[in-house]
Design a protein around this motif. Structure first.
Motif, PDB file in Angstrom:
ATOM      1  N   LEU A 280       9.309   5.826  29.089  1.00  0.00           N
ATOM      2  CA  LEU A 280      10.738   5.716  28.777  1.00  0.00           C
ATOM      3  C   LEU A 280      11.411   7.086  28.839  1.00  0.00           C
ATOM      4  O   LEU A 280      12.507   7.233  29.412  1.00  0.00           O
ATOM      5  N   ASN A 281      10.760   8.099  28.259  1.00  0.00           N
ATOM      6  CA  ASN A 281      11.329   9.449  28.317  1.00  0.00           C
ATOM      7  C   ASN A 281      11.337   9.977  29.742  1.00  0.00           C
ATOM      8  O   ASN A 281      12.310  10.600  30.179  1.00  0.00           O
ATOM      9  N   GLU A 282      10.260   9.746  30.470  1.00  0.00           N
ATOM     10  CA  GLU A 282      10.190  10.213  31.851  1.00  0.00           C
ATOM     11  C   GLU A 282      11.293   9.586  32.695  1.00  0.00           C
ATOM     12  O   GLU A 282      11.909  10.251  33.535  1.00  0.00           O
ATOM     13  N   CYS A 283      11.571   8.319  32.453  1.00  0.00           N
ATOM     14  CA  CYS A 283      12.600   7.630  33.234  1.00  0.00           C
ATOM     15  C   CYS A 283      13.990   8.172  32.934  1.00  0.00           C
ATOM     16  O   CYS A 283      14.840   8.254  33.824  1.00  0.00           O
ATOM     17  N   ILE A 284      14.239   8.559  31.698  1.00  0.00           N
ATOM     18  CA  ILE A 284      15.525   9.170  31.361  1.00  0.00           C
ATOM     19  C   ILE A 284      15.717  10.457  32.146  1.00  0.00           C
ATOM     20  O   ILE A 284      16.779  10.701  32.749  1.00  0.00           O
ATOM     21  N   VAL A 294      21.749   4.693  31.734  1.00  0.00           N
ATOM     22  CA  VAL A 294      20.392   4.163  31.833  1.00  0.00           C
ATOM     23  C   VAL A 294      20.236   3.062  30.794  1.00  0.00           C
ATOM     24  O   VAL A 294      20.607   3.242  29.626  1.00  0.00           O
ATOM     25  N   LEU A 295      19.695   1.921  31.231  1.00  0.00           N
ATOM     26  CA  LEU A 295      19.403   0.806  30.339  1.00  0.00           C
ATOM     27  C   LEU A 295      17.914   0.828  30.044  1.00  0.00           C
ATOM     28  O   LEU A 295      17.086   0.860  30.971  1.00  0.00           O
ATOM     29  N   VAL A 380      22.181   4.227  27.503  1.00  0.00           N
ATOM     30  CA  VAL A 380      22.370   5.626  27.140  1.00  0.00           C
ATOM     31  C   VAL A 380      22.980   6.395  28.304  1.00  0.00           C
ATOM     32  O   VAL A 380      22.858   5.999  29.469  1.00  0.00           O
ATOM     33  N   GLN A 381      23.670   7.478  27.955  1.00  0.00           N
ATOM     34  CA  GLN A 381      24.034   8.486  28.942  1.00  0.00           C
ATOM     35  C   GLN A 381      22.896   9.504  28.974  1.00  0.00           C
ATOM     36  O   GLN A 381      22.714  10.252  28.005  1.00  0.00           O
ATOM     37  N   SER A 397      22.670  14.522  21.744  1.00  0.00           N
ATOM     38  CA  SER A 397      23.815  15.365  21.400  1.00  0.00           C
ATOM     39  C   SER A 397      25.092  14.553  21.237  1.00  0.00           C
ATOM     40  O   SER A 397      26.133  15.114  20.902  1.00  0.00           O
ATOM     41  N   GLY A 398      25.021  13.257  21.462  1.00  0.00           N
ATOM     42  CA  GLY A 398      26.198  12.412  21.289  1.00  0.00           C
ATOM     43  C   GLY A 398      26.044  11.488  20.091  1.00  0.00           C
ATOM     44  O   GLY A 398      25.010  11.460  19.421  1.00  0.00           O
TER      45      GLY A 398
END
Length: 455
Positions: A280-284, A294-295, A380-381, A397-398
């Motif tokens: 999941l982190n890698e895909c972001i 990103v969904l 997410v952005q 940061s948002g």
């Protein structure tokens, strides 16, 4: 014998020509010897312009083309490296899977336009979610040395030892924007799916989900694949050739004993749910330089707008109402697959031989249990996110917003979560039927392209 003056003149001229030839010959020999002397002496005396200085080792010797790369002399695995200058004083984020009880200092080394850099200390950051497993998603942050046009990065267990013969280098991605520029991105919406394993072969539901996402405006679906069934593989290969799906090989089972569960105390194993937190982190980060949103959801889930016909309209409104928001939490709602719509209108004969669940037949939705934790999935952005877990973002940061369920919710057709509820206690929800006129022919075409329906 008496010769005339013409003969004497001729003999004199011949003697003169031979003298000229001899002088020319000696001059030629002298020049040749001089040139040879200069040529032979030059290497011993040095050139006037010295050769350019080269580092003792060129790089990269090997470039990793794998999605999982073991780090030599450790129990850790490296996944990918991305330019990320959002953390002050640091430039590159290496995403990995580290054994928690074996983490030691590491040192970063870069390939700078073909030459090795000096080493810089690595900052090791363990993600806070590990669910008790021995291995955890871990980032190593590195600073690029001055005057280094870094293209690849590697890690060392000892500073200064830069002979990296057997350790493949990671290419540094996302160099185009560094997360700062606001250039036009190629995609608006990317769906991140993690992970396929256990020869998953739910073909019909996947085809319906992919085509539903197309209708909602998704540009790209990224899937991390450990294993899937043969029919699903055929379908995903078709989507991959079309450019709609990006398949990322994820052979985590070749390196660790991955758990099929989410909690170590219940299921054991080395790492949570086949490394889901890492993917999941890698895909972001993979999507950070190319997708506005990103969904984050599973392959049997659809993030569905209920007041808008597509995701673009939904997000335009939400962004206008909440301009500082980077994470949108979407309630997960279960549609138990044991309950069928009674008329059978979507029990279509052409799908009888296709393995998997027909989501159009399941219209009854559970209410979440107010007495227990209710999970969300997310939009997410990516440029505002640093770390994510499965149901929440850990660092960003948002701001975060829980989207009301009447605006958007997750349609999740699966085994009942609240199995004791009767049919009368469920809610009728036919939102998918609003798209059936376009959805059904699109699914048929996809299955035919994959050879799963007759032409």
């Amino acid at each position: 014998m008496f010769y005339g003056w013409e003969s004497v003149t001729f003999v004199f001229w011949m003697d003169k020509q031979q003298g000229v030839r001899r002088r020319f010959f000696f001059l030629f020999i002298t020049v040749l010897v001089f040139i040879l002397c200069i040529t032979v002496r030059t290497p011993r005396t040095g050139r006037i312009i010295p050769p350019p200085h080269r580092a003792p080792y060129a790089c990269p010797l090997q470039i990793s083309e794998r999605s999982i790369t073991p780090l030599n002399n450790t129990k850790h695995l490296l996944v990918s490296a991305y330019m990320d200058q959002r953390v002050n004083g640091l430039d590159v984020r290496i995403i990995g899977i580290f054994k928690r009880d074996s983490i030691r200092k590491l040192h970063c080394v870069f390939c700078c336009a073909g030459q090795l850099s000096s080493t810089t200390p690595g900052t090791i950051l363990q993600h806070s979610d590990n669910f008790g497993f021995p291995y955890v998603t871990t980032d190593v942050m590195c600073q690029i040395p001055q005057n280094c046009n870094a293209t690849h990065v590697n890690l060392l267990t000892q500073p200064g030892k830069v002979r990296l013969v057997d350790q493949p280098w990671l290419p540094i991605r996302n160099k185009r924007s560094n997360g700062k520029e606001k250039e036009k991105l190629p995609f608006n919406f990317t769906v991140c799916i993690s992970n396929l394993f256990g020869n998953y072969n739910n073909v019909l539901q996947v085809a319906q989900t992919m085509e539903m996402y197309r209708l909602l405006g998704v540009d790209r679906v990224v899937i991390y694949n450990t294993s899937c069934g043969p029919d699903l593989d055929r379908l995903l290969q078709i989507y991959s050739k079309e450019g709609f799906v990006e398949m990322v090989p994820w052979p985590i089972d070749q390196h660790l004993n991955p758990s099929p569960g989410w909690l170590f105390s219940q299921s054991g194993g080395d790492v949570h749910y086949f490394g889901q937190l890492t993917t999941l982190n890698e895909c972001i980060y993979r999507s950070m330089d190319r997708s506005r949103y990103v969904l984050l959801n599973d392959i049997d889930e659809i993030i569905m707008p209920y007041k808008h016909n597509n995701l673009t309209s939904l997000m335009d409104v939400l962004q206008q109402q909440h301009p500082n928001t980077g994470v949108y939490l979407i309630e997960n709602h279960i549609f138990p697959k044991k309950h069928f719509e009674p008329s059978g209108r979507f029990h279509l004969p052409q799908w009888n031989g296709v393995p998997g669940v027909n989501i159009l037949e399941h219209i009854y939705r559970e209410d979440p249990d107010s007495q227990s934790y209710h999970p969300h999935k997310m939009i997410v952005q990516p440029r505002l996110v640093e770390w994510t877990s499965v149901h929440e973002v850990l660092k960003s940061s948002g701001q975060q917003l829980k989207v009301p369920m009447d605006v958007c919710r997750v349609i999740h057709v699966r085994v009942a979560l609240r199995g004791s509820l009767t049919l009368k206690q469920l809610n009728e929800d036919k939102r998918l039927w609003d798209f059936q006129e376009k959805l059904i022919p699109s699914v048929d075409k996809a299955l035919r392209r994959a050879g799963l329906l007759p032409s």
